[in-house]
Design a protein around this motif. Structure first.
Motif, short mmCIF file in Angstrom:
data_model
loop_
_atom_site.label_atom_id
_atom_site.label_comp_id
_atom_site.label_asym_id
_atom_site.label_seq_id
_atom_site.Cartn_x
_atom_site.Cartn_y
_atom_site.Cartn_z
N LEU A 95 0.84 -1.19 0.00
CA LEU A 95 0.00 0.00 0.00
C LEU A 95 0.88 1.24 0.00
N VAL A 96 0.74 2.08 -1.02
CA VAL A 96 1.52 3.31 -1.13
C VAL A 96 0.87 4.45 -0.36
N GLY A 97 -0.46 4.48 -0.37
CA GLY A 97 -1.16 5.55 0.35
C GLY A 97 -2.64 5.53 0.09
N LEU A 98 -3.33 6.48 0.72
CA LEU A 98 -4.76 6.67 0.55
C LEU A 98 -5.00 7.97 -0.20
N LEU A 99 -6.12 8.02 -0.90
CA LEU A 99 -6.56 9.23 -1.56
C LEU A 99 -7.96 9.53 -1.04
N ALA A 100 -8.08 10.58 -0.21
CA ALA A 100 -9.36 10.93 0.42
C ALA A 100 -9.82 12.28 -0.13
N ASP A 101 -10.84 12.24 -1.00
CA ASP A 101 -11.33 13.45 -1.66
C ASP A 101 -10.20 14.26 -2.27
N GLY A 102 -9.28 13.54 -2.92
CA GLY A 102 -8.18 14.19 -3.61
C GLY A 102 -6.95 14.44 -2.77
N ALA A 103 -7.05 14.29 -1.44
CA ALA A 103 -5.90 14.52 -0.56
C ALA A 103 -5.13 13.22 -0.38
N GLN A 120 6.75 8.98 -8.90
CA GLN A 120 8.13 8.93 -9.37
C GLN A 120 8.82 7.66 -8.88
N ARG A 121 8.51 7.25 -7.65
CA ARG A 121 9.11 6.04 -7.10
C ARG A 121 8.62 4.79 -7.80
N SER A 122 7.31 4.74 -8.07
CA SER A 122 6.71 3.51 -8.60
C SER A 122 6.39 3.58 -10.09
N ARG A 123 6.37 4.79 -10.66
CA ARG A 123 6.08 5.02 -12.08
C ARG A 123 4.63 4.78 -12.43
N ARG A 124 4.10 3.66 -11.99
CA ARG A 124 2.68 3.35 -12.21
C ARG A 124 2.11 2.83 -10.90
N LEU A 125 0.90 3.30 -10.56
CA LEU A 125 0.22 2.85 -9.35
C LEU A 125 -1.13 2.26 -9.73
N PHE A 126 -1.63 1.40 -8.85
CA PHE A 126 -2.94 0.80 -9.09
C PHE A 126 -3.94 1.44 -8.14
N LEU A 127 -4.99 2.00 -8.69
CA LEU A 127 -6.01 2.71 -7.94
C LEU A 127 -7.25 1.83 -7.80
N LYS A 128 -7.77 1.72 -6.56
CA LYS A 128 -9.02 0.99 -6.38
C LYS A 128 -9.77 1.54 -5.18
N PRO A 129 -11.11 1.45 -5.20
CA PRO A 129 -11.89 1.95 -4.07
C PRO A 129 -11.67 1.09 -2.83
N VAL A 130 -11.86 1.71 -1.66
CA VAL A 130 -11.65 0.98 -0.41
C VAL A 130 -12.62 -0.18 -0.29
N SER A 131 -13.83 -0.03 -0.79
CA SER A 131 -14.80 -1.12 -0.75
C SER A 131 -15.36 -1.33 -2.14
N GLY A 132 -15.96 -2.52 -2.32
CA GLY A 132 -16.53 -2.87 -3.63
C GLY A 132 -15.74 -3.98 -4.27
N LEU A 169 -12.95 7.78 -1.33
CA LEU A 169 -11.83 7.20 -0.59
C LEU A 169 -11.26 6.05 -1.41
N TRP A 170 -9.97 6.13 -1.73
CA TRP A 170 -9.31 5.19 -2.63
C TRP A 170 -8.02 4.68 -2.03
N LEU A 171 -7.59 3.52 -2.48
CA LEU A 171 -6.28 3.00 -2.16
C LEU A 171 -5.37 3.16 -3.37
N LEU A 172 -4.11 3.44 -3.10
CA LEU A 172 -3.09 3.44 -4.14
C LEU A 172 -2.07 2.37 -3.78
N GLU A 173 -1.94 1.39 -4.64
CA GLU A 173 -1.01 0.28 -4.42
C GLU A 173 0.05 0.28 -5.50
N ARG A 174 1.19 -0.34 -5.20
CA ARG A 174 2.17 -0.57 -6.26
C ARG A 174 1.57 -1.51 -7.29
#
Length: 340
Positions: free
Chosen positions: A97-105, A120-132, A152-157
């Motif tokens: 898990l690289v981080g969370l995206l909460a309403d753009g923050a 820059q570290r990962s070049r490409r990240l995978f975005l997915k909703p916290v639930s669903g 509310l989203w997750l950003l993963e490598r």
């Protein structure tokens, strides 16, 4: 009594909804036995007795009650699942898990100062909703401008698939669904299927959205034939991928024993978990877990086109103990399996 009727009504409505969504004309001979009509074209009824297959009615009626609600909530929340992996020392088996995206923050979890540095570290990240589930709204992002400003989203490598999988279909992660049951003796693998993407669903490989699903021999880790939803392609059963033409049947999954050990370990680690459908992919370094499903809508789509679920007495006993199978049906199956 009223509660029982309500459960049956919900199950019947769910089953009929699946039947109506199918591209296959209704068949009374299948529906009267508790199967969706499309199973006639998908399941190997010619190779196994019909009673070895778990019916859609049995799944719709009883499966939702196997796991307690708190387990479903834990596995259904992707952030909670990442924290669970970390706290149990299993986070090395995920993409990270690289981080969370909460309403753009952006809220980092790996030390990056901002989104630009994380990309820059990962070049490409995978975005997915916290639930669903179902792969909906999931995508690969390469630029800050591609990220949503709400929710509310997750950003993963981004996961990197093993060459055996990317050679079959290069546009998706190509994941496995591994069904693990847990009884008084511990957790055990009950079935597995390998999903491959199709061009119109990049980067998602979900079967319900056009992907290809192959059964996997649980002992050897070898793929069986591929199956697609009836009506999507010229054929429903495939020796080769319908888009790339690459061979499916007979391909061996690398790190198969490691994959089985990982899914059993994960199942043992979750308190109260009685069964899980683990979503796994194989990286060049070994198996990685994406998420766990404690409320599998219908495992039949993926697992039983290759072989029925009810071929092992231990599996039959599990479903009997959780009232998916009646006592009489389970006893007859165990007796027949012992005589086989």
């Amino acid at each position: 009594m009223i509660q029982g009727l309500s459960r049956r009504a919900r199950a019947l409505a769910g089953l009929w909804g699946l039947e109506r969504a199918s591209l296959v004309a209704p068949r009374v001979d299948m529906l009267s036995r508790g199967f969706l009509s499309k199973r006639r074209r998908m399941y190997p009824f010619h190779a196994y007795p019909r009673d070895r297959f778990l019916s859609d009615w049995e799944v719709e009626l009883r499966f939702p009650a196997i796991n307690p609600a708190f387990v479903k909530e834990l596995l259904g929340n992707k952030l909670a699942f990442h924290l669970f992996l970390r706290d149990f020392g299993l986070d090395g088996h995920s993409c990270g898990l690289v981080g969370l995206l909460a309403d753009g923050a952006f809220v980092p979890t790996e030390g990056a100062a901002d989104l630009g540095e994380a990309l820059q570290r990962s070049r490409r990240l995978f975005l997915k909703p916290v639930s669903g589930g179902g792969g909906r709204r999931c995508r690969v992002v390469e630029d800050v401008g591609e990220l949503p400003g709400e929710g509310l989203w997750l950003l993963e490598r981004e996961g990197v698939p093993h060459p055996y999988a990317s050679s079959i279909f290069p546009g998706a992660l190509n994941t496995l669904r591994v069904l693990v049951l847990k009884d008084a003796r511990g957790a055990f693998l009950a079935g597995a299927a390998h999903r491959f993407g199709a061009s119109r669903e990049v980067p998602v490989d979900n079967f319900s959205r056009g992907g290809v699903a192959c059964g996997v021999d649980p002992e050897r880790g070898v793929l069986g034939r591929g199956v697609t939803e009836p009506g999507l392609y010229a054929r429903d059963v495939h020796d080769r991928h319908p888009v790339t033409g690459k061979r499916l049947e007979g391909v061996r999954v690398p790190f198969w024993e490691d994959l089985k050990e990982l899914t059993v370990e994960l199942t043992e680690a979750v308190p109260g978990l009685r069964y899980a459908g683990w979503d796994i992919f194989v990286s060049p370094e070994g198996p990685k877990v994406i998420e766990g499903n404690g409320d599998v809508a219908n495992p039949n789509n993926l697992l039983q086109p290759h072989r029925p679920l009810l071929t092992c007495p231990r599996t039959v006993a599990f479903f009997r103990d959780h009232h998916v199978l009646s006592e009489g049906r389970a006893e007859a199956l165990i007796r027949n399996l012992g005589a086989a």
